[in-house]
Motif scaffolding. Structure first.
Motif, PDB file in Angstrom:
ATOM      1  N   ILE A 113       0.874  -1.307   0.044  1.00  0.00           N
ATOM      2  CA  ILE A 113       0.155   0.083  -0.087  1.00  0.00           C
ATOM      3  C   ILE A 113       0.952   1.297  -0.079  1.00  0.00           C
ATOM      4  CG2 ILE A 113      -1.854   1.473   1.264  1.00  0.00           C
ATOM      5  CD1 ILE A 113      -2.840  -1.234   2.590  1.00  0.00           C
ATOM      6  N   SER A 139      -2.158   5.107   7.455  1.00  0.00           N
ATOM      7  CA  SER A 139      -2.894   5.414   6.516  1.00  0.00           C
ATOM      8  C   SER A 139      -3.109   6.787   6.151  1.00  0.00           C
ATOM      9  CB  SER A 139      -4.425   4.566   6.576  1.00  0.00           C
ATOM     10  OG  SER A 139      -5.157   5.342   7.571  1.00  0.00           O
ATOM     11  N   ALA A 173      -5.929  -3.863  -1.089  1.00  0.00           N
ATOM     12  CA  ALA A 173      -5.646  -2.713  -0.325  1.00  0.00           C
ATOM     13  C   ALA A 173      -6.887  -2.120   0.000  1.00  0.00           C
ATOM     14  CB  ALA A 173      -4.905  -1.715  -1.204  1.00  0.00           C
ATOM     15  N   GLU A 174      -7.899  -1.844  -0.823  1.00  0.00           N
ATOM     16  CA  GLU A 174      -9.076  -1.062  -0.593  1.00  0.00           C
ATOM     17  C   GLU A 174      -9.904  -2.054   0.533  1.00  0.00           C
ATOM     18  OE1 GLU A 174     -13.433   0.055  -2.636  1.00  0.00           O
ATOM     19  OE2 GLU A 174     -11.615   0.036  -3.860  1.00  0.00           O
ATOM     20  N   GLU A 177      -8.555  -1.825   4.031  1.00  0.00           N
ATOM     21  CA  GLU A 177      -8.894  -0.365   4.570  1.00  0.00           C
ATOM     22  C   GLU A 177     -10.325  -0.655   5.308  1.00  0.00           C
ATOM     23  OE1 GLU A 177      -6.654   1.707   5.516  1.00  0.00           O
ATOM     24  OE2 GLU A 177      -5.210   1.685   3.944  1.00  0.00           O
TER      25      GLU A 177
END
Length: 245
Positions: A113, A139, A173-174, A177
């Protein structure tokens, strides 16, 4: 003492590959201490042995921790050694060991990421609250490239399936999160086809000797736990809080 021996014997059985046993330097005391250690605890995997400021007590690096051995008494014990300035000699040794172990790790197997100048390698559990705290902190930065490996802990029964869900997604990656933000807590996950990538992550984690989360290597420097203040210092900015499981 009995429980410690059981732990060591269990670890040795689960890790059949014998670690290289090397003395810190060629001297009689270390060589004799290593021979005594091998004779007293023949199944214990040892990476290296070192002297300590305490006469007759030696520091022993195993695949997953630093322990201490007193050859004359034939005793093995756990704990931390602190100097007069409050420095933990145990943690400093462990950090050096962990920083060495990260060399040669295949980062292509990690969940990547970001593309910032700072490299952060992580071992995390999606249901670990301290992992989530560290992930939230990272993040929010655009100056990091994160390489994430997963270690779902048994104390978090839903973590294993969440990791498989993340690693099987079209956009992991999405989904990562979303999971770390708690979107899928206490509810069934959408159907997915398991990619099998979790096995690769667990192999990497085993090589690193990691048993808890979160763990970080920030630009090569090892950090155990979500110490956000220290993370900020290593990345060029400060924050507060942080713990580990």
């Amino acid at each position: 003492m009995k429980s410690l021996l059981v732990l060591i014997l269990t670890f040795a059985l689960l890790n059949p590959v014998t670690a290289a046993m090397a003395a810190e330097e060629e001297n009689g005391d270390l060589a004799e201490a290593l021979r005594s250690l091998n004779a007293t605890f023949p199944t214990m995997p040892v990476e290296s042995i070192h002297t300590t400021p305490i006469d007759g007590v030696f520091e022993v690096v195993t695949p997953d921790r630093v322990v201490y051995f007193a050859p004359e008494a034939q005793l093995l014990f756990l704990g931390e050694l602190f100097d007069s300035k409050g420095r933990s000699l145990t943690r400093e040794r462990q950090a050096k060991v962990m920083e060495k172990r990260i060399e040669g790790i295949d980062l292509d197997k990690a969940l990547k990421i970001g593309s910032g100048k700072n490299t952060v390698i992580e071992v995390t559990d999606p249901d670990c609250p301290f992992c989530r705290k560290g992930s939230e902190f990272l993040s929010q930065r655009d100056d990091v490239t994160r390489y994430i490996f997963f270690l779902p802990l048994k104390m978090h029964p839903e973590a294993d399936e969440k990791v498989r869900f993340i690693l099987s997604a079209d956009n992991p990656a999405e989904v990562y999160e979303d999971v770390m933000a708690g979107r899928y807590d206490d509810q069934p996950l959408p159907e997915f086809q398991d990619s099998g990538r979790l096995g690769e992550h667990l192999q990497v984690v085993q090589k690193l000797g990691v048993r808890g989360t979160p763990k970080y290597w920030i630009n090569g420097e090892y950090l155990s736990g979500a110490d956000l203040e220290r993370m900020g210092e290593l990345l060029g900015g400060a924050a507060n809080g942080g713990e580990t499981e």
